[in-house]
Structures are given as C-alpha cells and as structure tokens.
Design a protein around this motif. Structure first.
Motif, PDB file in Angstrom:
ATOM      1  N   THR A   4       8.096  59.911  39.437  1.00 45.45           N
ATOM      2  CA  THR A   4       8.154  58.902  38.373  1.00 45.45           C
ATOM      3  C   THR A   4       7.778  59.532  37.039  1.00 45.45           C
ATOM      4  O   THR A   4       8.439  59.309  36.031  1.00 45.45           O
ATOM      5  CB  THR A   4       7.207  57.719  38.674  1.00 45.45           C
ATOM      6  OG1 THR A   4       7.581  57.150  39.916  1.00 45.45           O
ATOM      7  CG2 THR A   4       7.283  56.669  37.588  1.00 45.45           C
ATOM      8  N   ARG A  44       1.461  53.161  37.160  1.00 41.06           N
ATOM      9  CA  ARG A  44       2.055  53.902  38.264  1.00 41.06           C
ATOM     10  C   ARG A  44       1.005  54.264  39.311  1.00 41.06           C
ATOM     11  O   ARG A  44       1.278  54.312  40.498  1.00 41.06           O
ATOM     12  CB  ARG A  44       2.710  55.172  37.728  1.00 41.06           C
ATOM     13  CG  ARG A  44       3.418  55.990  38.791  1.00 41.06           C
ATOM     14  CD  ARG A  44       3.724  57.383  38.331  1.00 41.06           C
ATOM     15  NE  ARG A  44       2.475  58.131  38.346  1.00 41.06           N
ATOM     16  CZ  ARG A  44       2.136  59.041  37.464  1.00 41.06           C
ATOM     17  NH1 ARG A  44       2.926  59.319  36.465  1.00 41.06           N
ATOM     18  NH2 ARG A  44       0.994  59.686  37.546  1.00 41.06           N
ATOM     19  N   HIS A  48       3.882  51.197  43.015  1.00 40.00           N
ATOM     20  CA  HIS A  48       5.161  51.896  42.903  1.00 40.00           C
ATOM     21  C   HIS A  48       6.061  51.158  41.910  1.00 40.00           C
ATOM     22  O   HIS A  48       6.180  49.940  41.959  1.00 40.00           O
ATOM     23  CB  HIS A  48       5.831  51.976  44.273  1.00 40.00           C
ATOM     24  CG  HIS A  48       7.210  52.553  44.210  1.00 40.00           C
ATOM     25  ND1 HIS A  48       7.425  53.888  43.955  1.00 40.00           N
ATOM     26  CD2 HIS A  48       8.431  51.978  44.342  1.00 40.00           C
ATOM     27  CE1 HIS A  48       8.734  54.099  43.938  1.00 40.00           C
ATOM     28  NE2 HIS A  48       9.363  52.965  44.179  1.00 40.00           N
ATOM     29  N   ILE A  49       6.702  51.901  41.044  1.00 37.06           N
ATOM     30  CA  ILE A  49       7.634  51.325  40.075  1.00 37.06           C
ATOM     31  C   ILE A  49       9.036  51.711  40.537  1.00 37.06           C
ATOM     32  O   ILE A  49       9.390  52.884  40.532  1.00 37.06           O
ATOM     33  CB  ILE A  49       7.359  51.846  38.650  1.00 37.06           C
ATOM     34  CG1 ILE A  49       5.939  51.473  38.225  1.00 37.06           C
ATOM     35  CG2 ILE A  49       8.393  51.307  37.668  1.00 37.06           C
ATOM     36  CD1 ILE A  49       5.488  52.121  36.937  1.00 37.06           C
ATOM     37  N   SER A  50       9.799  50.712  40.931  1.00 34.67           N
ATOM     38  CA  SER A  50      11.110  50.998  41.513  1.00 34.67           C
ATOM     39  C   SER A  50      12.144  51.444  40.475  1.00 34.67           C
ATOM     40  O   SER A  50      13.036  52.216  40.786  1.00 34.67           O
ATOM     41  CB  SER A  50      11.630  49.782  42.285  1.00 34.67           C
ATOM     42  OG  SER A  50      11.784  48.685  41.422  1.00 34.67           O
ATOM     43  N   GLN A  51      12.045  50.955  39.249  1.00 36.01           N
ATOM     44  CA  GLN A  51      12.979  51.339  38.192  1.00 36.01           C
ATOM     45  C   GLN A  51      12.180  51.799  36.969  1.00 36.01           C
ATOM     46  O   GLN A  51      11.978  51.034  36.016  1.00 36.01           O
ATOM     47  CB  GLN A  51      13.892  50.172  37.838  1.00 36.01           C
ATOM     48  CG  GLN A  51      14.786  49.775  38.990  1.00 36.01           C
ATOM     49  CD  GLN A  51      15.765  48.689  38.591  1.00 36.01           C
ATOM     50  OE1 GLN A  51      15.688  48.115  37.514  1.00 36.01           O
ATOM     51  NE2 GLN A  51      16.711  48.411  39.469  1.00 36.01           N
ATOM     52  N   PRO A  52      11.727  53.054  36.966  1.00 35.09           N
ATOM     53  CA  PRO A  52      10.832  53.524  35.919  1.00 35.09           C
ATOM     54  C   PRO A  52      11.427  53.441  34.508  1.00 35.09           C
ATOM     55  O   PRO A  52      10.729  53.094  33.563  1.00 35.09           O
ATOM     56  CB  PRO A  52      10.518  54.954  36.295  1.00 35.09           C
ATOM     57  CG  PRO A  52      11.365  55.301  37.458  1.00 35.09           C
ATOM     58  CD  PRO A  52      11.979  54.053  37.982  1.00 35.09           C
TER      59      PRO A  52
END
Length: 166
Positions: A4, A44, A48-52
C-alpha cells in the motif's frame, strides 16, 4: 514498506497535480498531499485499505474541504471575537502554555530524525521552500525530498501522540 505504501508513493505527483488544478496553488497542494499521505499511512496500520488510490484522493479532498470551511469561518468572525479567543491561548508569564509544550514536543520529535529528513521538513514548513528548491539546497532528488517530508510529518504526529498519552 508495505505494498500500500509503495502504491501511494506512485500516486504522489499525480495527486499534487490534481490538487493544484483544483485549488490553484502548488504549494498548498503539496501541503495537503503530505497531510493526506500521513493520514492514510496512519490508517493503513489499523485496517486494510482495498483501494488505496481512491482512499488517498478522498482523504485529500476532505482536507481541502475542511481547510475551506476553516477559512470561511475565520473570514466570518469579527475582530472582537478573534481578540477574545486569542487571550485563551496566551498563558501567564509564570506558567508554560500548552502551545509551548506542544512546540517542545515537536522539537524533540524533529531531533529524532536524520539530518536530511529534518532539514527537508523545516525548509518546507518554516521557510516555505518548494520541493525543487529544497532538493537543490540539500543536493538530493525531489522524490527524496517528498519522502523525507512525509516521513517527518508521520514521525512527529506519532511521537507527539505517544508523549501526550503518557
């Protein structure tokens, strides 16, 4: 650095260009991008960031909106209100103010950084130099300047938060 973090670094210049076009100031756009990066990197660590990329842009635009609102509020306040509010921030000479304590913590946090990182941050925030000017002065690349500033901001926020909690 996580995947990420690497992805986010890839979008830095793109984000600054986007923000510059929206707000009309490259200097302000770089400051907002730095703040957005710090917030996303802090977040972060928690989830969890799925679409950073999308999350980074949304964070940056929220900062633009917040800054605009603060500016609108400041413009709407009368001088009397500002003078009255100012007295609450000034401590008596015999007692340290909260502002002084926070400044001391910031200085302590900056002292923990490497020289190039600390100098990049100070040249940007205190002297208002652009990234190319800092890169030239410190004889480092512009991407390294950007990385140093983001790292300094993240470190200072983290350390000040840790010290405030203890």
């Amino acid at each position: 650095m996580s995947s990420t973090g690497v992805l986010l670094e890839h979008y830095y210049r793109e984000l600054v260009g986007y923000l510059s076009a929206r707000i009309g100031s490259r200097h302000a756009a770089e400051d907002i991008a730095h703040d957005a990066y710090v917030r996303v990197l802090e977040r972060r660590d928690q989830a969890h960031i799925s679409q950073p990329r999308a999350f980074l842009y949304r964070t940056a635009m929220n900062l633009v909106i917040d800054d605009h609102r603060r500016g609108a509020i400041r413009r709407a306040e009368s001088l009397d209100v500002l003078e009255t509010d100012e007295r609450f921030f000034v401590a008596p000479d015999h007692a340290p103010s909260v502002h002084d304590e926070r400044l001391d913590l910031l200085v302590r946090a900056l002292d923990e950084l490497g020289d190039a990182c600390r100098q990049s941050f100070l040249l940007r925030k205190l002297e208002g130099l652009s990234h190319p000017e800092i890169a030239e002065r410190l004889n480092i690349s512009k991407p390294m300047v950007e990385k140093h500033i983001v790292n300094a901001m993240k470190h200072c926020r983290l350390r000040m938060r840790q010290w405030a909690e203890s």
